[in-house]
Design an enzyme around this catalytic site. Structure first.
Site: not given
Ligand code: BGC
Length: 752
Positions: A301
């Site tokens: 993530d």
């Molecule tokens: C979130 C994810 C997301 C990623 C990309 C992160 O901050 O936890 O769910 O897919 O960002 O935007």
């Protein structure tokens, strides 16, 4: 003495999908050939994912700085780009330009490996202007209709491919254990079985039979694992989850979605029992890759390798963090704003601290996905292929999803449906807001531009005006979401005097992740004050909840005549809500979590017996406070018609350890209106060596019944349904009596 029937967990893992993933395919050969031509720098570049806003010119949102883009693609060989250019929400034409610019650069590289673009298409292709926006996942789950959920994902895939993007960071398979969590609404609710079924439906809808077709995309299950279980309820804070529990609930959801073929998975930003998941070889390599046989791409993530040393403090520095997470099993790093991952990993490989075999495994997975989504052949949409983008056909599916999700929780004296002739007051801070209807991940991360970008869609106020005419609708905001405003309350009270019914729209602002953290689960004071002031008028009040998580309403719920939960129903949600309020649609949604009454009583529906002494005979002693009394229980959902359940039957009163058991029940519409009914089957293991749940959802279906119509519903339970994870982490079923419940009917059978 009970005989324990052991079922080797491993056996169930050799699913057909996992097996076929192992077989050598044409794609595997292409991957091996390409990999053999790559330098170590090119390989590490493939593992690097950078956010698109990194390539924008300073002070010029959305304008590419070609020097930066070239550097990323030519010098660092980056394999993937994510997210939305400023100022958010490009049209499909603009997306085509953006992806073409990126593609032109990757075409100039030695091996011409295309860049894999990934996007948060969370409730429809929600970062594309004009796309069809569905209810958020919590509402989609409340439909209890997997066909609708699958269709929604198909449309989302179509519109994402129309945006020239082949990869979505969805579905969310988190299992929220604390309802305060700011991403509760991104999940399918508190039940693992329901989440697994819904997750499978979304994966099937996204990926179809051919993920490489121009109408399908690769899905990304997230956030593996235990992310939704923080003790505090605040985002990205620690969770404590025994592995037994993790396996019995959370892991089953991922297992089902992996079996359905999901191509990738994103790791949780959280920690479990003191180990950040990004640092856990046990979870990522031993369980996910080896035990579950997951062959797809494991992506981090946002910034989570960097956070291993800056936040979690389990690494001395970035190099240490990169080594830990790559050796734990990470294939791609969502770095996402610099080349620290690339530089440190290159150094680690050059010095022999990370073996090339680990890099080859990661890169093979990434290249395989690129081939599978057909990126080498087809990575720019021909817009003529997408005539249905944003079409009425798609909008109708989003509307139907909202209509089947909206959940009628209370309808005292059948005040609903309303009569179209009366004058109403609509008030409350969510009554005139597209932001509240959609929540986060809408055009932008936090969804703050929805009022402008979805101005052509109806707010609740506008949908009501459209339904019964402007002259019959009185409106004032009544309260701010946060700031108390006595004058507004007085205005609402004055206007209410002219109305026969009050539609009180309360809820939450748009949010996701840390910006959505709260310290108080009660709905805001400003809204409680408005509700209490209006309730003194003795006029019927319909409370419309427009919220991503259950904000406590116990201070005034008893003064509301009707309560209707619309969750975050998306761009078509207000029309669906108003059609339900006026009886043009019969509600059929069911709550997918226990709606708590008190802040210290957050029991789940599948609680243990000790959590519900209040509703058991133990409560004879008057000293007990009734300990289990959610405001509304999981599965609650009223209709304008009545359904009668009868003739619950099971095919055998006794089974052995290989038998299935077939359950049938008759459901009759005994009212005057056609209606849809979600039929839920719960199972209870009466006695077990690990304390059994009072009940657990094992099957569900949704049926449609005309007045006086009867349908027979049939479910088959198998041995797995009778099992739980024991202290040796094995799935077992124990001999003894089980109880099946459907509606108020129940039947017992014995496993011998
Ligand atoms: C979130 C994810 C997301 C990623 C990309 C992160 O901050 O936890 O769910 O897919 O960002 O935007």
């Amino acid at each position: 003495m009970k005989k324990i029937i052991l079922q080797l967990f491993v056996l169930s893992l050799f699913s057909s999908a996992a097996f076929s993933q192992n077989s050598k395919t044409e794609i595997d050969e292409k991957v091996a050939e390409l990999l053999s031509k790559m330098t170590i720098e090119e390989k590490i570049g493939q593992m690097t994912q950078i956010t698109v806003t990194n390539f924008e010119e300073k002070g010029k949102p959305g304008v590419f700085d070609m020097v930066k883009l070239r550097e990323a693609i030519q010098n660092y060989h980056i394999g993937s780009i994510l997210n939305v250019p400023n100022p958010g929400a490009p049209t499909i034409q603009r997306w085509k330009e953006v992806i073409t610019i990126i593609n032109n650069e990757s075409n100039k590289t030695r091996l011409k490996i295309p860049v894999l673009y990934g996007i948060d298409a969370i409730h429809g292709s929600s970062y594309t202007l004009g796309a069809t926006l569905f209810p958020q996942q919590i509402g989609m789950a409340a439909t209890f209709n997997t066909d609708l959920v699958k269709r929604g994902a198909e449309i989302s895939a179509y519109e994402t491919r129309a945006s020239s993007i082949p990869w979505v960071f969805s579905p969310d398979l988190d299992l929220p254990r604390n309802p305060a969590w700011s991403r509760t609404w991104e999940s399918f609710g508190e039940d693992a079985y329901l989440s697994a079924q819904m997750g499978v439906a979304m994966v099937e809808g996204f990926e179809g039979n051919d993920v490489g077709s121009k109408y399908h995309v690769a899905s990304c299950m997230k956030h593996f694992i235990g992310y939704g279980s923080t003790t505090t309820g605040k985002d990205r804070t620690p969770s404590i989850i025994p592995e037994r529990i993790l396996r019995q609930y959370d892991l089953t959801i991922y297992q089902a979605a992996i079996k359905a073929g999901s191509k990738s998975i994103m790791i949780s930003s959280g920690e479990i029992n003191g180990t950040p998941v990004h640092a856990s070889k046990h979870l990522i390599t031993d369980i996910l890759k080896k035990e579950l046989g997951f062959q797809g791409v494991v992506v981090t993530d946002w910034k989570d390798i960097i956070y291993l040393y800056t936040r979690h403090k389990v690494a001395e520095n970035n190099r240490d963090a990169v080594k830990t997470s790559v050796m734990a099993g990470i294939d791609m790093s969502m770095v996402p704003e610099d080349y620290t991952f690339y530089n440190d990993l290159l150094d680690l490989v050059n010095k022999g601290e990370v073996p090339v075999s680990r890099i080859d495994d990661a890169v093979s997975r990434i290249l395989k996905m690129k081939f599978e989504v057909n990126l080498f052949e087809n990575n720019i949409a021909d817009l003529k292929d997408y005539p249905k983008f944003g079409s009425q056909e798609f909008i109708d599916v989003a509307y139907n999803s909202a209509a089947e999700s909206i959940t009628l929780l209370k309808n005292k004296n059948e005040i609903l449906p309303l009569n179209k002739t009366g004058k109403i007051l609509v008030t409350g801070p969510t009554a005139n807001s597209m932001k509240s209807l959609n929540g986060g991940w809408t055009y932008t991360w936090q969804g703050e531009n929805a009022d402008v970008l979805a101005a052509d869609k109806f707010t609740i106020l506008e949908a009501l005006q459209n339904k019964i005419g402007k002259a019959n609708v009185l409106y004032t905001k009544g309260a701010d979401l946060a700031i108390e405003d006595e004058l507004e309350i007085q205005k609402a009270v004055e206007l209410a005097k002219e109305a026969s019914t009050i539609i009180l729209c309360l809820g939450e602002k748009n949010y996701t992740e840390t910006p959505g953290d709260i310290s108080n689960l009660f709905i805001s004071q400003s809204q409680i004050k408005l509700a209490l002031a209006l309730s003194k008028l003795n006029k019927p009040i319909v409370l419309v909840l427009n919220e991503g998580r259950p904000r406590l309403i116990s201070d005034f719920e008893d003064k509301m005549n009707a309560v209707i939960q619309c969750y975050l129903p998306g761009n078509e949600g207000a029309r669906a809500l108003v059609d339900i309020l006026y009886g043009d649609v019969n509600p059929s949604g069911r709550l997918t979590y226990n709606y708590p009454r008190h802040p210290n009583s957050l029991e789940k529906y599948n609680r243990k017996y000790t959590e519900s002494l209040g509703d058991e005979e133990q409560n004879d002693d008057a000293q007990y406070e009734k300990s289990y009394s959610p405001q509304f229980e999981f599965g609650t959902g009223l209709s304008y018609t009545t359904f009668e359940y009868s003739n619950l039957r099971i095919d055998k009163p006794e089974i052995n350890n290989t038998d299935n058991i077939t359950v049938t029940v008759e459901v009759k519409n005994t009212g005057k209106t056609a209606g849809k009914e979600a039929v839920l089957l719960y199972l209870s293991d009466k006695v077990a060596s690990i304390t059994p749940e009072v009940k657990a959802l094992k099957r569900f279906t949704k049926i449609n019944l005309a007045p006086a119509e009867t349908k027979t519903v049939s479910f088959t339970l198998n041995q797995k349904d009778l099992q739980f994870v024991d202290n040796d982490l094995k799935w077992v079923a124990e001999n003894g009596t089980f109880k099946i419940q459907i509606g108020t009917l129940s039947k017992e059978f014995v496993l011998k």
